[in-house]
Enzyme design. Sequence first.
Site, PDB file in Angstrom:
ATOM      1  N   ASP A  44       0.812  -1.211   0.000  1.00 24.29           N
ATOM      2  CA  ASP A  44       0.000   0.000   0.000  1.00 24.29           C
ATOM      3  C   ASP A  44       0.850   1.269   0.000  1.00 24.29           C
ATOM      4  O   ASP A  44       0.464   2.279  -0.587  1.00 24.29           O
ATOM      5  CB  ASP A  44      -0.935   0.002   1.213  1.00 24.29           C
ATOM      6  CG  ASP A  44      -2.139  -0.922   1.021  1.00 24.29           C
ATOM      7  OD1 ASP A  44      -2.467  -1.217  -0.143  1.00 24.29           O
ATOM      8  OD2 ASP A  44      -2.728  -1.344   2.017  1.00 24.29           O
TER       9      ASP A  44
ATOM     10  N   ASN B 145      -5.584   8.632   1.634  1.00 26.84           N
ATOM     11  CA  ASN B 145      -6.011   7.917   2.838  1.00 26.84           C
ATOM     12  C   ASN B 145      -6.406   8.866   3.960  1.00 26.84           C
ATOM     13  O   ASN B 145      -7.528   8.852   4.424  1.00 26.84           O
ATOM     14  CB  ASN B 145      -4.903   6.986   3.338  1.00 26.84           C
ATOM     15  CG  ASN B 145      -4.937   5.625   2.685  1.00 26.84           C
ATOM     16  OD1 ASN B 145      -5.841   5.306   1.922  1.00 26.84           O
ATOM     17  ND2 ASN B 145      -3.948   4.812   2.988  1.00 26.84           N
ATOM     18  N   GLU B 146      -5.444   9.669   4.412  1.00 26.12           N
ATOM     19  CA  GLU B 146      -5.719  10.515   5.564  1.00 26.12           C
ATOM     20  C   GLU B 146      -4.724  11.647   5.698  1.00 26.12           C
ATOM     21  O   GLU B 146      -3.600  11.574   5.193  1.00 26.12           O
ATOM     22  CB  GLU B 146      -5.713   9.697   6.859  1.00 26.12           C
ATOM     23  CG  GLU B 146      -4.346   9.309   7.389  1.00 26.12           C
ATOM     24  CD  GLU B 146      -3.726   8.119   6.699  1.00 26.12           C
ATOM     25  OE1 GLU B 146      -2.532   8.228   6.307  1.00 26.12           O
ATOM     26  OE2 GLU B 146      -4.402   7.085   6.531  1.00 26.12           O
TER      27      GLU B 146
ATOM     28  N   ASP C 277      -2.191  12.044  21.361  1.00 28.82           N
ATOM     29  CA  ASP C 277      -1.040  11.742  20.513  1.00 28.82           C
ATOM     30  C   ASP C 277      -1.236  12.266  19.108  1.00 28.82           C
ATOM     31  O   ASP C 277      -0.275  12.445  18.366  1.00 28.82           O
ATOM     32  CB  ASP C 277      -0.793  10.233  20.461  1.00 28.82           C
ATOM     33  CG  ASP C 277      -0.179   9.696  21.740  1.00 28.82           C
ATOM     34  OD1 ASP C 277       0.174  10.506  22.621  1.00 28.82           O
ATOM     35  OD2 ASP C 277      -0.055   8.465  21.870  1.00 28.82           O
TER      36      ASP C 277
ATOM     37  N   THR D 123      -9.553   1.819   6.400  1.00 26.45           N
ATOM     38  CA  THR D 123      -8.891   0.555   6.762  1.00 26.45           C
ATOM     39  C   THR D 123      -7.393   0.751   6.978  1.00 26.45           C
ATOM     40  O   THR D 123      -6.659  -0.228   7.078  1.00 26.45           O
ATOM     41  CB  THR D 123      -9.105  -0.497   5.661  1.00 26.45           C
ATOM     42  OG1 THR D 123      -8.736   0.049   4.393  1.00 26.45           O
ATOM     43  CG2 THR D 123     -10.562  -0.939   5.610  1.00 26.45           C
TER      44      THR D 123
ATOM     45  N   ALA E  99      -6.655   5.259  10.348  1.00 26.32           N
ATOM     46  CA  ALA E  99      -7.869   5.500  11.119  1.00 26.32           C
ATOM     47  C   ALA E  99      -8.380   4.213  11.764  1.00 26.32           C
ATOM     48  O   ALA E  99      -8.874   4.213  12.896  1.00 26.32           O
ATOM     49  CB  ALA E  99      -8.953   6.098  10.219  1.00 26.32           C
ATOM     50  N   PHE E 100      -8.241   3.103  11.056  1.00 21.67           N
ATOM     51  CA  PHE E 100      -8.675   1.809  11.589  1.00 21.67           C
ATOM     52  C   PHE E 100      -7.827   1.406  12.788  1.00 21.67           C
ATOM     53  O   PHE E 100      -8.349   0.964  13.817  1.00 21.67           O
ATOM     54  CB  PHE E 100      -8.586   0.753  10.489  1.00 21.67           C
ATOM     55  CG  PHE E 100      -8.844  -0.647  10.955  1.00 21.67           C
ATOM     56  CD1 PHE E 100     -10.124  -1.086  11.211  1.00 21.67           C
ATOM     57  CD2 PHE E 100      -7.792  -1.537  11.149  1.00 21.67           C
ATOM     58  CE1 PHE E 100     -10.369  -2.377  11.648  1.00 21.67           C
ATOM     59  CE2 PHE E 100      -8.017  -2.828  11.581  1.00 21.67           C
ATOM     60  CZ  PHE E 100      -9.316  -3.252  11.837  1.00 21.67           C
ATOM     61  N   SER E 101      -6.512   1.579  12.684  1.00 21.17           N
ATOM     62  CA  SER E 101      -5.632   1.205  13.793  1.00 21.17           C
ATOM     63  C   SER E 101      -5.847   2.103  15.001  1.00 21.17           C
ATOM     64  O   SER E 101      -5.526   1.718  16.127  1.00 21.17           O
ATOM     65  CB  SER E 101      -4.167   1.256  13.347  1.00 21.17           C
ATOM     66  OG  SER E 101      -3.771   2.581  13.037  1.00 21.17           O
TER      67      SER E 101
END
Length: 330
Positions: free
Chosen positions: A77, A151-152, A181, A192, A195-197
Amino acid sequence: MSRRIMLVTHPTRPEVPELAQAFAEGLAEHDIEAEIVPEGDPTRDRLGTEVLVPRKSPVPPHVDATGCELVVVFGGDGTILRGAEIARPAGAPLLGVNLGRVGFLAEAERDDIEAIITRIVTGDYRVEERMTLEVDVLHEGEIVCRNWALNEASVEKAARERMLEVAVEVDGRPLSTWGCDGVVMSTPTGSTAYAFSGGGPIVWPDVEALLLVPISAHALFARPLVLGPDTRLAVEVVPHSHVAGVMWCDGRRAVEVPAGARIEVRRAQVPVRLARLSNDPFTDRLVQKFALPVTGWRGPASPASPAIPASPVGAGRDTAADQGAGEATG
């Protein structure tokens, strides 16, 4: 040769040069030119913004995918996100061949090389658009950095021993102040990923939305939020904290944000276009990528899908049906 493909490769995997060469030769047999992107300066990103932490495989500033039918990526990715930096300005579809562990953005595996070549030759793929984010960093009222993310965009503390204090704003109204943090502002594609983690929800393909996910926030109200796709988000690094942060786009491009800085995030006008070979539902992708246990399911039987199922020949051409919002993966 009138058709042109650009190849983006992982810089360190030993098998990649041979794979890329075989792929290029296979395309050349059908009069399709393949250009391999070289490595770039590891201290600068495509926009010329100096990064705080050198990232592997930046995009050389002279690389231009204009006129390319596809940008094909060999890697995980992270390498696909590098390919997105090349494909997006040119409007070229991006096709990922997974060499990593999860590869949510990838459409095929290394064993599918021959099938991929055939599908490219015949134009047998569809194209979908993914929402991206436009990101501005302001300090003392002036825009000091403008970037984008697939993604972000994340605002994170710069020092391990110091907590970052931020005020969060939604559509021009204050929401809350957190000692944390960091804060992740994500697209459905990124749901996924980081943000998912951080505990955020997975957003399904047919949902247009923005996500806001606080990371290790010291607050009673610090839950992930799902907001409308046209929401305007802002994170301000509280001035009196005297603690600087770092703003990352897709974990690849970074800029320091001092106390008092403001990071504004909104839906961008330019999407990333992904080439798709499979029509498998998003549920199946989640089960496969996360190795989810489905033992005991007694739903309706269906035949197993091939690794790269057939779709109508010519579907890879630019048609109106190809431009809809698609599967949300990170």
